[in-house]
Design an enzyme around this catalytic site. Structure first.
Site, PDB file in Angstrom:
ATOM      1  N   HIS A  69       0.826  -1.217   0.000  1.00 33.76           N
ATOM      2  CA  HIS A  69       0.000   0.000   0.000  1.00 33.76           C
ATOM      3  C   HIS A  69       0.858   1.263   0.000  1.00 33.76           C
ATOM      4  O   HIS A  69       0.362   2.338  -0.312  1.00 33.76           O
ATOM      5  CB  HIS A  69      -1.074  -0.025   1.098  1.00 33.76           C
ATOM      6  CG  HIS A  69      -0.651   0.375   2.478  1.00 33.76           C
ATOM      7  ND1 HIS A  69      -0.357  -0.533   3.475  1.00 33.76           N
ATOM      8  CD2 HIS A  69      -0.505   1.594   3.049  1.00 33.76           C
ATOM      9  CE1 HIS A  69      -0.053   0.113   4.593  1.00 33.76           C
ATOM     10  NE2 HIS A  69      -0.130   1.414   4.367  1.00 33.76           N
ATOM     11  N   ASP A  75       1.136  -7.625   2.367  1.00 37.59           N
ATOM     12  CA  ASP A  75       1.264  -6.192   2.071  1.00 37.59           C
ATOM     13  C   ASP A  75       2.736  -5.776   1.909  1.00 37.59           C
ATOM     14  O   ASP A  75       3.304  -5.112   2.759  1.00 37.59           O
ATOM     15  CB  ASP A  75       0.597  -5.396   3.206  1.00 37.59           C
ATOM     16  CG  ASP A  75       0.294  -3.957   2.808  1.00 37.59           C
ATOM     17  OD1 ASP A  75       0.865  -3.484   1.810  1.00 37.59           O
ATOM     18  OD2 ASP A  75      -0.509  -3.310   3.508  1.00 37.59           O
ATOM     19  N   SER A 103       3.794   2.390   8.517  1.00 35.84           N
ATOM     20  CA  SER A 103       3.627   1.370   7.497  1.00 35.84           C
ATOM     21  C   SER A 103       4.933   1.165   6.762  1.00 35.84           C
ATOM     22  O   SER A 103       5.594   2.127   6.384  1.00 35.84           O
ATOM     23  CB  SER A 103       2.536   1.758   6.513  1.00 35.84           C
ATOM     24  OG  SER A 103       1.300   1.379   7.032  1.00 35.84           O
TER      25      SER A 103
HETATM   26  N1  ARG Z   1      -5.095   0.757   7.574  1.00 42.87           N
HETATM   27  C1  ARG Z   1      -3.752   0.836   7.038  1.00 42.87           C
HETATM   28  C2  ARG Z   1      -3.262   2.289   7.193  1.00 42.87           C
HETATM   29  O1  ARG Z   1      -3.777   3.038   7.924  1.00 42.87           O
HETATM   30  C3  ARG Z   1      -3.630   0.284   5.666  1.00 42.87           C
HETATM   31  C4  ARG Z   1      -4.375   1.013   4.574  1.00 42.87           C
HETATM   32  C5  ARG Z   1      -4.229   0.443   3.203  1.00 42.87           C
HETATM   33  N2  ARG Z   1      -5.050  -0.709   2.950  1.00 42.87           N
HETATM   34  C6  ARG Z   1      -6.354  -0.669   2.539  1.00 42.87           C
HETATM   35  N3  ARG Z   1      -7.003  -1.798   2.364  1.00 42.87           N
HETATM   36  N4  ARG Z   1      -6.984   0.462   2.277  1.00 42.87           N
HETATM   37  O2  ARG Z   1      -2.779   2.971   6.356  1.00 42.87           O
HETATM   38  N1  ASP Z   2      -1.592   1.638   8.033  1.00 42.73           N
HETATM   39  C1  ASP Z   2      -0.877   2.725   8.685  1.00 42.73           C
HETATM   40  C2  ASP Z   2       0.139   3.342   7.724  1.00 42.73           C
HETATM   41  O1  ASP Z   2      -0.080   3.332   6.533  1.00 42.73           O
HETATM   42  C3  ASP Z   2      -0.245   2.274   9.954  1.00 42.73           C
HETATM   43  C4  ASP Z   2      -1.148   2.459  11.149  1.00 42.73           C
HETATM   44  O2  ASP Z   2      -1.904   3.445  11.188  1.00 42.73           O
HETATM   45  O3  ASP Z   2      -1.057   1.638  12.062  1.00 42.73           O
HETATM   46  O4  ASP Z   2       1.099   3.960   8.115  1.00 42.73           O
END
Ligand code: ARG
Ligand code: ASP
Length: 685
Positions: free
Chosen positions: A84, A205, A621
């Site tokens: 991502h 990921d 991330s």
């Molecule tokens: N929740 C994670 C973060 O805050 C991953 C986001 C990307 N993945 C998704 N399925 N949208 O960034």
């Molecule tokens: N998914 C988040 C990021 O892209 C990480 C988090 O918020 O725990 O940095």
């Protein structure tokens, strides 16, 4: 059982002090934590984490693109981050014929690596506490100018503890970064938005890049003559796996936390801001999802938009739940009461909390307006388009130039979906009018709504009459007289005001923030037992903890390691988010996992993701997950949504970060990608 009693006993006494595993520590000051880290299983020394005299783990960690972390896997600049985090780059390199998002990509030699224009990677050269130098009268500009002397260097001074300490950060930015490989989205984004922020998780990921440098190992623009960058340090990769209780450390760039704000600020988040943003996003998501269900074309076209809206939407819901569950507002009020009792006799602190309370009362209405505006009116595509046209036209006029409005118009129409946008606009204007303080309601908007006999009737008329949304060519005078431009003008004051409140958090608005400097100082004088660490601000930090499951609900324990059996259980060719590559099904059918197979939770399988207690945030991330010996065991990519209040209060019983197990990464490179030649340059142990 014994463990649990111990944990709750611990909680009551260290209430609002740094809990076990809480904290995002500055790497150059990690010495103060090393005893605790070693007690948890860390085997190295502070200078192995950060040193300016010799290579240390910090040299293997980079800031990737704008807001992620990455790490070196080899002496030839091979770099690992999340799928991502690489997503935008991979998307830009893709076309209909070469759709690397859908099918994945693996360069089979360095010649096949794909340059990514605009992508940069920054390495921390050094950091330094410059508080005293500044206090002695040295100028920040001079310190920065001096620090920038170096090929591709940039430097900045960042505030810690609301300006009680200043740290200089010197980075070297590399700008020839090439895409090496990534699995198909059906692995790299497996579970999509459905599983986002959720455990059990099965997302692979990860994506891989390589950093290139000139012949002196310095940053350079892309050139085919550039050579792979040789990092001072890269990670040794452990293939031994993780077990519950193992030490884990996260080394990366968390973006934004506010652990020390007062009850007023938490109350604003939990009772005002998050609920408003969630409610508005729920409506936008419902409209988009309804349209997506009707058409495959719309589903694809709005996938990224949907993901963007849903990500924070889900996070905020977890944050509100968590703050309410923890009673953070009440706890903070009690904490502030005891602080006030101590501060009463100290003239410099005695009025602080009252002053802060008053400052919040003054600032909140304006800050709320900014948030309301950007979550409602500013999300309307027609509004944003009309505003950008109008801005461009006015600027061009001032400069005596002409702006090609028709070209911009045609460009806009290529991706514009009026049905969805108009439905969103109807809801968003209604919500805006219901939530705006009466004295801030734009007078012209009120007139129009009265004239048309209701918000929705007005919005429909607006969309019907605007020439900017129609196919007919438009001119500058059309733009000037258009109803949508008129609509844009109605919000000029609100938009200009919003700019005065465009700070990271409510507590960073200067009128409030100025009190935080003495407040933080006072807290550190008063609450001597508390282990203070500065709030995350996109600077390099260390978090540490252990691999751990957690009690999700009564009698429902979540194990910390997931396996490919869970992928197969979710696999469904008819559900977009769960449709895995056939090759993975085939491997599962034979259970021929080769060196990646292992017995986990009583079954022979391959590990996929794991949970740990590290304190992480957005920006972490892609961060390396490191074991007690300093070896790479995974890549951090998420938290469970119920632990997202950790940006404000960390709860060790429930806060968990989610990582991809490095063995799954290697398994996918090897068995799905057929790119195991990359292992030749890695240290696998
Ligand atoms: N929740 C994670 C973060 O805050 C991953 C986001 C990307 N993945 C998704 N399925 N949208 O960034
Ligand atoms: N998914 C988040 C990021 O892209 C990480 C988090 O918020 O725990 O940095």
């Amino acid at each position: 059982m014994i463990k649990k009693i111990f944990i709750s006993a611990l909680l009551c006494c260290t209430f609002l002090t740094a809990n076990a595993d809480e904290g995002m520590w500055l790497p150059n000051l990690i010495g103060s934590r090393i005893k605790d880290m070693r007690a948890k299983g860390f085997r190295l020394k502070a200078e192995d984490i950060y040193s300016i005299n010799k290579a240390s783990l910090k040299d293997a960690v980079v800031q990737f693109g704008g807001g992620c972390t990455g790490e070196f896997l080899s002496g030839e600049g091979l770099l690992l981050t999340n799928h991502h985090c690489g997503y935008g780059s991979i998307q830009r390199l893709s076309s209909v014929e070469h759709d690397y998002l859908t099918h994945g990509y693996w360069a089979m030699s360095k010649e096949e690596e794909l340059p990514v224009p605009g992508l940069t990677v920054s390495l921390l050269v050094r950091m330094e506490d410059v508080t005293e130098r500044l206090a002695k009268g040295e100028k920040a500009e001079d310190i920065i100018a001096e620090a920038k002397k170096g090929e591709g260097y940039r430097a900045s001074i960042e505030q810690m503890y609301y300006g009680n300490q200043q740290f200089l950060f010197v980075y070297q930015t590399y700008r020839d970064v090439r895409f090496v490989g990534a699995p198909p989205s059906s692995i790299g984004k497996f579970g999509g938005d459905t599983d986002n922020w959720v455990w059990p998780r099965h997302t692979g990921d990860f994506s891989i890049f390589r950093v290139y440098a000139d012949e002196n190992n310095n940053p350079a623009d892309y050139s085919k003559d550039n050579k792979p960058y040789q990092p001072k340090r890269h990670f040794t990769i452990s293939t031994k796996g993780v077990d519950e209780g193992d030490f884990t450390m996260i080394y990366g760039f968390p973006g934004n936390t506010q652990e020390y704000v007062t009850a007023d600020a938490v109350e604003y988040v939990a009772k005002v801001s998050d609920p408003m943003k969630i409610a508005l996003r729920t409506q936008r998501l419902e409209i988009i999802e309804a349209a997506q269900a009707e058409s495959a074309e719309v589903r694809i076209a709005f996938a990224a938009v949907h993901a963007g809206i849903a990500n924070a939407w889900k996070k905020w819901q977890g944050e509100v739940m968590g703050l309410n569950r923890l009673g953070t507002v009440e706890k903070k009020r009690a904490y502030e009461e005891s602080f006030a009792a101590w501060a009463k006799t100290k003239p410099e602190y005695a009025n602080l909390l009252d002053d802060m309370h008053k400052a919040y009362e003054e600032v909140i209405p304006g800050y709320y307006m900014r948030e309301l505006y950007s979550e409602s009116i500013a999300t309307i595509d027609a509004y944003s388009f009309a505003r950008s046209l109008w801005t461009a036209v006015t600027r061009a006029e001032k400069e005596g130039k002409t702006y090609d409005v028709e070209k911009a118009h045609q460009n806009f129409l290529k991706t514009y979906n009026q049905n969805i946008d108009q439905a969103i606009a109807r809801r968003m204007v209604v919500e805006f009018c219901e939530r705006v303080a009466p004295e801030r309601m734009p007078a012209d908007l009120k007139v129009q709504i009265n004239y048309y006999g209701g918000v929705e009737k007005y919005v429909d008329a607006l969309f019907r009459s605007s020439r900017l949304l129609g196919k007919e060519p438009i001119t500058v005078s059309d733009v000037r007289g258009d109803a949508m431009t008129e609509f844009v003008r109605m919000f000029n004051t609100i938009r200009n005001d919003a700019l005065n409140y465009s700070y990271r958090n409510l507590s960073n608005v200067p009128a409030v923030e100025k009190y935080y400097r003495p407040y933080m100082r006072a807290l550190r004088e008063w609450d001597k037992e508390r282990a203070f660490y500065p709030d995350a601000n996109f600077t390099l930090r260390v978090a540490y903890g252990t691999v751990a499951g957690y009690e999700y609900a009564d009698a429902e324990y979540h194990h910390p390691v997931s396996t490919i059996d869970g992928i197969i259980a979710k696999d469904d060719p008819n559900i977009y988010d769960y449709n895995i590559p056939q090759s993975l099904r085939d491997i599962y059918a034979t259970k021929d996992y080769g060196r990646w197979g292992q017995t986990i939770n009583g079954r022979y399988s391959v590990p996929v993701c794991f949970l740990a207690t590290n304190h992480t945030s957005g920006g972490n991330s892609g961060s390396p997950v490191i074991n007690g010996k300093g070896e790479l065991i995974g890549i951090n990519f998420d938290r469970t949504w119920r632990s997202t209040m950790s940006d404000i209060e960390f709860d060790p019983t429930i806060c968990r970060n989610i990582s991809v197990d490095i063995r799954y990464v290697l398994f996918v490179i090897d068995r799905i990608g057929g790119a195991s030649y990359l292992f030749d340059e890695m240290n696998l142990k």
